[in-house]
Scaffold this active site. Structure first.
Site, short mmCIF file in Angstrom:
data_model
loop_
_atom_site.label_atom_id
_atom_site.label_comp_id
_atom_site.label_asym_id
_atom_site.label_seq_id
_atom_site.Cartn_x
_atom_site.Cartn_y
_atom_site.Cartn_z
N GLU A 135 29.93 6.11 24.09
CA GLU A 135 30.36 6.79 22.23
C GLU A 135 30.80 6.80 21.40
O GLU A 135 31.55 7.81 21.93
CB GLU A 135 28.46 6.67 21.13
CG GLU A 135 27.34 5.59 21.79
CD GLU A 135 27.07 4.53 21.47
OE1 GLU A 135 28.59 3.62 20.39
OE2 GLU A 135 26.61 3.38 21.21
N ASN B 277 32.67 9.22 15.94
CA ASN B 277 32.42 9.45 14.69
C ASN B 277 30.11 8.61 14.72
O ASN B 277 29.77 9.00 14.04
CB ASN B 277 32.70 8.39 14.08
CG ASN B 277 34.13 9.00 13.29
OD1 ASN B 277 33.30 10.27 12.37
ND2 ASN B 277 35.90 8.74 13.77
N1 LIG Z 1 43.69 10.55 15.17
C1 LIG Z 1 43.48 9.18 15.25
N2 LIG Z 1 42.62 8.84 15.80
C2 LIG Z 1 41.79 7.71 15.58
C3 LIG Z 1 41.62 6.68 14.85
N3 LIG Z 1 41.03 5.44 14.90
C4 LIG Z 1 40.42 5.90 15.90
N4 LIG Z 1 40.84 6.95 16.69
C5 LIG Z 1 39.99 7.48 17.70
O1 LIG Z 1 39.45 6.65 18.40
C6 LIG Z 1 38.59 7.19 17.87
C7 LIG Z 1 37.49 5.94 16.97
O2 LIG Z 1 35.84 5.94 17.88
P1 LIG Z 1 34.87 5.72 16.82
O3 LIG Z 1 35.09 7.49 16.26
O4 LIG Z 1 33.78 6.19 17.84
O5 LIG Z 1 35.52 5.51 15.73
P2 LIG Z 1 35.39 3.74 15.62
O6 LIG Z 1 35.80 3.37 15.27
O7 LIG Z 1 33.69 3.00 14.90
O8 LIG Z 1 35.13 3.20 17.31
P3 LIG Z 1 33.23 3.00 18.00
O9 LIG Z 1 32.38 3.37 17.53
O10 LIG Z 1 33.37 2.86 19.14
O11 LIG Z 1 33.01 0.70 17.92
C8 LIG Z 1 37.84 8.22 17.19
O12 LIG Z 1 36.88 9.16 17.85
C9 LIG Z 1 39.71 8.87 17.38
O13 LIG Z 1 39.23 9.61 18.65
C10 LIG Z 1 42.64 7.02 13.91
O14 LIG Z 1 43.25 6.91 12.51
N5 LIG Z 1 43.59 8.51 14.00
#
Ligand SMILES: Nc1nc2c(ncn2[C@@H]2O[C@H](COP(=O)(O)OP(=O)(O)OP(=O)(O)O)[C@@H](O)[C@H]2O)c(=O)[nH]1
Ligand SMILES: *[C@@H]1O[C@H](CO)[C@@H](O)[C@H](O)[C@H]1NC(C)=O
Length: 435
Positions: A65, A68
């Site tokens: 997980e 976020n």
């Molecule tokens: N700096 C940055 N990191 C990002 C961005 N999008 C995703 N990430 C990275 O990828 C992770 C995405 O996983 P989550 O935080 O769980 O959010 P999510 O987009 O819902 O992805 P899942 O929960 O895995 O489905 C983030 O915590 C960041 O580490 C972005 O726009 N900027």
């Protein structure tokens, strides 16, 4: 051993002998402290005697997980802690951050990260009593967690149409991620703290909201420290209610990250709180802005999630060309000359050269880490005049909430990209803030 000597001299005596017995005797001395430690008391203000008798709630989440979703699980656990506090003095031990799948920047150490690197601890403490893991080690007497409950669903599943809340001790369904060492202690992943051990592990099948486990913690165990592993199996007590929002509002980003985001806005996006007339109070309890009054900075905010989302959610994620088309049309519609893009890929810049991105130097990355950079991105998106995010991304959801707290018109917040061929492109739900 030096790391946990001191206040826990009792443990030293116990280690060689039957530890579990010693511990249960130690915990028998706990006096109920109802009311003595309600929400609102920072841990620092605790008298020594109270610190000695309070109980510790720890938790962890399924390893894959992301950051976020973990923030969402914190809200569920905070709600459980509030329920426990009605009966006894408990404190939440914040699970150190680390080893997250998405945090892949090479050459920087990303384990055992304290919450204070990302969040403002005094703000969290105004909602529920919290301490960092290091403080738990110092005050609880050593790297021991007395009882670990591994939460799982029911092996038999649940029959359609007959949802009921329940919790039962059951045999472990999956192979246990803990193994016994030669002293009969459980070893496993404790946020990178290798010296930490568990004294007991059992599995609980659970179907229900977070507080369903409160009676078990209060009555079925006298362990002073209890860890709930796979805590995402607990649901929200009341998603989107007042309690939810209080906890969410208390999750104020650490000041050093907000400052970096604010400086970036000022320098590259023509946006400051003064110029934008954004009302902001660091004290979340004083932050209550009428929805629709906040205007935001003169830029479009975009969160474009790529990487695993391209294969994970094909239909509702646009192509790069589709995203650029939408971005350009929004800029025109809202008369915005600048666009800030938060994204987890480098692909977009090639076809949208005018976009602004927060690109950390190596030194910045080392200090703020992948989690901090993500927060800076979210903070900047949260201050845009108009925001558009990615379908079912928890990263985008957290930005929605941040903007809701800041007081933006929902029309400027609950927007997402549509897939190029998506027929029924439903927009995100407005979760109205409750004070
Ligand atoms: N700096 C940055 N990191 C990002 C961005 N999008 C995703 N990430 C990275 O990828 C992770 C995405 O996983 P989550 O935080 O769980 O959010 P999510 O987009 O819902 O992805 P899942 O929960 O895995 O489905 C983030 O915590 C960041 O580490 C972005 O726009 N900027
Ligand atoms: C907790 O204790 C009660 C009373 O002894 C028992 O009925 C119940 O099954 C126990 N629950 C769990 C989850 O162990």
């Amino acid at each position: 051993m030096a790391a946990w000597e001191g206040p826990g001299s009792l443990f030293l005596l116990c280690v060689a002998a039957a530890a579990a017995l010693c511990l249960s005797r130690a915990t028998a001395a706990i006096e109920p402290l109802a009311g003595a430690f309600g929400a609102g008391h920072g841990p620092a203000s605790l008298p020594a005697a109270a610190a000695r008798s309070r109980r510790y709630l720890l938790y962890d989440v399924n390893p894959p997980e992301g950051f976020n979703l973990r923030r969402d699980v914190y809200i569920r656990i905070a709600s459980l802690l509030k329920t426990l506090l009605k009966n006894e003095a408990w404190v939440l031990v914040l699970p150190p951050w680390g080893r997250l799948y998405h945090w892949q920047s090479p050459d920087i150490d990303q384990v055992r990260i304290p919450w204070s690197d990302f969040f403002d601890l005094p703000s969290l403490s105004k909602n529920i009593p919290v301490i960092e893991y290091e403080q738990f080690l110092a005050e609880s007497g050593g790297p021991f967690i007395e009882q670990i409950y591994l939460l799982q669903s029911y092996a038999e599943g649940w029959k359609e149409g007959t949802w009921e809340e329940k919790i039962d001790e059951r045999p472990c369904v999956d192979q246990l991620m803990y193994s016994k060492d030669k002293h009969e202690y459980y070893r496993g992943w404790f946020w990178g703290y290798e010296e930490t051990r568990g004294l007991g592990v059992s599995c609980l099948s659970v179907q229900g909201s977070a507080s369903i486990i409160a009676p078990v913690l209060l009555k079925n165990t006298s362990a002073r420290s209890v860890m709930l592993d796979r805590a995402e199996n607990l649901l929200h007590d009341h998603y989107g209610g007042r309690d939810y929002w209080n906890t969410r509002r208390s999750m104020v980003f650490a000041k050093h990250l907000r400052v970096v985001g604010d400086e970036f806005r000022g320098k590259y996006l023509g946006s400051t709180d003064e110029m934008d007339k954004t009302e902001y109070n660091e004290d979340w309890e004083k932050m209550k802005v009428k929805l629709g009054t906040t205007v935001g900075g003169p830029y479009l905010g975009v969160h474009l999630r790529r990487k695993d989302f391209i294969w994970g959610h094909r239909d509702d994620v646009p192509s790069l060309q589709g995203a650029v088309k939408k971005i350009r049309s929004l800029m025109k519609m809202y008369n915005l000359e600048r666009v800030f893009v938060a994204t987890d890929s480098d692909e977009l810049k090639k076809i949208l050269p005018e976009m602004v991105r927060f690109e950390p130097t190596w030194e910045e990355l080392e200090i703020y880490k992948d989690g901090g950079i993500a927060i800076i991105d979210q903070w900047i998106c949260a201050h845009a005049r108009y925001f558009i995010g990615t379908s079912v991304s928890t990263f985008s959801f957290r930005i929605h909430e941040e903007r809701e707290i800041l007081g933006f018109d929902p029309k400027t917040t609950y927007n997402r990209f549509c897939g190029d061929k998506e027929k029924n492109c439903e927009q995100p739900t407005h979760w109205k803030i409750v004070y």
